[in-house]
Design an enzyme around this catalytic site. Sequence first.
Site, mmCIF file in Angstrom:
data_model
loop_
_atom_site.group_PDB
_atom_site.id
_atom_site.type_symbol
_atom_site.label_atom_id
_atom_site.label_comp_id
_atom_site.label_asym_id
_atom_site.label_seq_id
_atom_site.Cartn_x
_atom_site.Cartn_y
_atom_site.Cartn_z
ATOM 1 N N GLY A 1 0.831 -1.204 0.000
ATOM 2 C CA GLY A 1 0.000 0.000 0.000
ATOM 3 C C GLY A 1 0.858 1.243 0.000
ATOM 4 O O GLY A 1 2.089 1.182 -0.015
ATOM 5 N N PHE A 2 0.181 2.360 0.051
ATOM 6 C CA PHE A 2 0.864 3.658 0.002
ATOM 7 C C PHE A 2 1.843 3.812 1.178
ATOM 8 O O PHE A 2 3.053 4.005 0.973
ATOM 9 C CB PHE A 2 -0.225 4.747 -0.031
ATOM 10 C CG PHE A 2 0.182 6.081 0.477
ATOM 11 C CD1 PHE A 2 1.229 6.777 -0.117
ATOM 12 C CD2 PHE A 2 -0.501 6.670 1.541
ATOM 13 C CE1 PHE A 2 1.603 8.024 0.352
ATOM 14 C CE2 PHE A 2 -0.140 7.917 2.008
ATOM 15 C CZ PHE A 2 0.916 8.585 1.422
ATOM 16 N N ILE A 3 1.378 3.685 2.408
ATOM 17 C CA ILE A 3 2.269 3.890 3.554
ATOM 18 C C ILE A 3 3.248 2.723 3.685
ATOM 19 O O ILE A 3 4.444 2.909 3.901
ATOM 20 C CB ILE A 3 1.469 4.080 4.861
ATOM 21 C CG1 ILE A 3 0.553 5.307 4.758
ATOM 22 C CG2 ILE A 3 2.408 4.213 6.069
ATOM 23 C CD1 ILE A 3 -0.390 5.518 5.943
ATOM 24 N N ASP B 1 0.711 -8.878 1.353
ATOM 25 C CA ASP B 1 -0.337 -7.987 0.839
ATOM 26 C C ASP B 1 -1.197 -8.781 -0.139
ATOM 27 O O ASP B 1 -0.673 -9.558 -0.936
ATOM 28 C CB ASP B 1 0.316 -6.795 0.111
ATOM 29 C CG ASP B 1 -0.629 -5.605 -0.004
ATOM 30 O OD1 ASP B 1 -0.269 -4.517 0.483
ATOM 31 O OD2 ASP B 1 -1.739 -5.752 -0.587
ATOM 32 N N ASN B 2 -2.497 -8.588 -0.072
ATOM 33 C CA ASN B 2 -3.365 -9.321 -1.015
ATOM 34 C C ASN B 2 -3.685 -8.481 -2.251
ATOM 35 O O ASN B 2 -4.492 -8.885 -3.087
ATOM 36 C CB ASN B 2 -4.657 -9.791 -0.324
ATOM 37 C CG ASN B 2 -5.551 -8.636 0.089
ATOM 38 O OD1 ASN B 2 -5.196 -7.465 -0.085
ATOM 39 N ND2 ASN B 2 -6.712 -8.955 0.626
ATOM 40 N N GLY C 1 -3.651 -2.361 -2.194
ATOM 41 C CA GLY C 1 -2.225 -2.153 -2.463
ATOM 42 C C GLY C 1 -1.945 -2.471 -3.925
ATOM 43 O O GLY C 1 -2.758 -3.100 -4.596
ATOM 44 N N TYR D 1 -15.739 1.990 10.949
ATOM 45 C CA TYR D 1 -14.287 2.009 10.759
ATOM 46 C C TYR D 1 -13.602 2.340 12.083
ATOM 47 O O TYR D 1 -12.690 1.645 12.522
ATOM 48 C CB TYR D 1 -13.925 3.030 9.679
ATOM 49 C CG TYR D 1 -12.469 3.053 9.340
ATOM 50 C CD1 TYR D 1 -11.870 1.944 8.748
ATOM 51 C CD2 TYR D 1 -11.675 4.160 9.614
ATOM 52 C CE1 TYR D 1 -10.525 1.954 8.438
ATOM 53 C CE2 TYR D 1 -10.333 4.178 9.304
ATOM 54 C CZ TYR D 1 -9.761 3.072 8.711
ATOM 55 O OH TYR D 1 -8.430 3.078 8.406
ATOM 56 N N LYS E 1 -11.292 -0.205 14.388
ATOM 57 C CA LYS E 1 -9.906 0.088 14.740
ATOM 58 C C LYS E 1 -9.736 0.214 16.255
ATOM 59 O O LYS E 1 -8.675 -0.088 16.798
ATOM 60 C CB LYS E 1 -9.417 1.361 14.031
ATOM 61 C CG LYS E 1 -9.285 1.224 12.520
ATOM 62 C CD LYS E 1 -8.379 0.091 12.063
ATOM 63 C CE LYS E 1 -6.935 0.449 12.025
ATOM 64 N NZ LYS E 1 -6.109 -0.611 11.356
#
Length: 322
Positions: A12-14, A33-34, A38, A151, A155
């Site tokens: 992903g980005f981060i 990562d799936n 990402g 969300y 979390k």
Amino acid sequence: MVERILITGGAGFIGSHLAEQLLDSGKEVAILDNLSTGRFENIAHLVGRPGFSFAIASITDTPVLDRLASESQAIVHLAAAVGVKLVVEQPVQTIETNIMGAEAVLKAAARYRAKVLIASTSEVYGKGVRVPFREDDNVVLGPTSRNRWAYAASKMVDEFLGLAYFQKYDLPVVIARLFNTVGPRQTGRYGMVIPRFVGQALRNEPITVYGDGSQSRCFCDVSDTVRALEALLEQKEAVGRVFNVGSTEEISILELARRVKSRLNSDSPIQFIPYDQAYAPGFEDMQRRVPDITRIHALLGWRPRLNLDDILQRVADWQHSR
Ligand code: UDP
């Protein structure tokens, strides 16, 4: 022994920026990562670097996760549903991915006593009205009939679970609450405002401000964010605690639209779009979101190095290069 770190959601980005940073620091990095949100292209440039490996699989693929956890000294758990838009549109997937993912990672980490850094989110502050947000503040979420809050709630469960593993099993767990993070490789696909505004400005299309634009955010460059994550991972005193990671440079979304327009010399008009058209009927936004970063600064001396103008330039340069 070279330390090996597993990054879930590493494509992903981060995650991809963190992978790069850790490799630069001489660590070994494995990515799980799936590729649901990402992208392989985010990590393609890392393939072949010594100490880098990846597995395309889900975090709920237990044998793969177990093997990777057994080979790692630490796990950074970034795999999660991305962005408010996806959360509103895909509530089942969001809740399941966030809760089951963290559970799977903590279980695997506990088997091998790997340290865990859970990436949480400023969303957990919900409708908090005392700004800036401090880690120990009370939180107020909206009703369960509004998907957005699923969300935050999911979390929060991740945070509770991580802290419970620390308390019950002495597993070294650190929680980082990431505030709005921006930079190269972030696309506007999942609704994130800066890549969207920059793209719209570069194409001279209308810049889409949701609501009246009076809501505000603080944007942190991903290079600063991953520097904080690496430092949190290394600092023993961070264990068992929650840390805000973000910038304190606050700007309203309307002001952001104007700033993007002027910095990129764009002719784009600014277009206001009601929230219920942008998201879903009854959508509730967060009016202000500003972190108090006293805690992380006191422990690590960390604070962001790049300001909003630097960030806009980096995002524009990246979008240009594509
Ligand atoms: N936003 C906007 N126009 C867009 C995308 C987002 O006005 O095209 C607003 C959004 O409603 C929110 C803020 O920008 O108030 C930040 O949105 P983003 O999705 O980047 O992050 P959030 O803070 O909501 O997690």
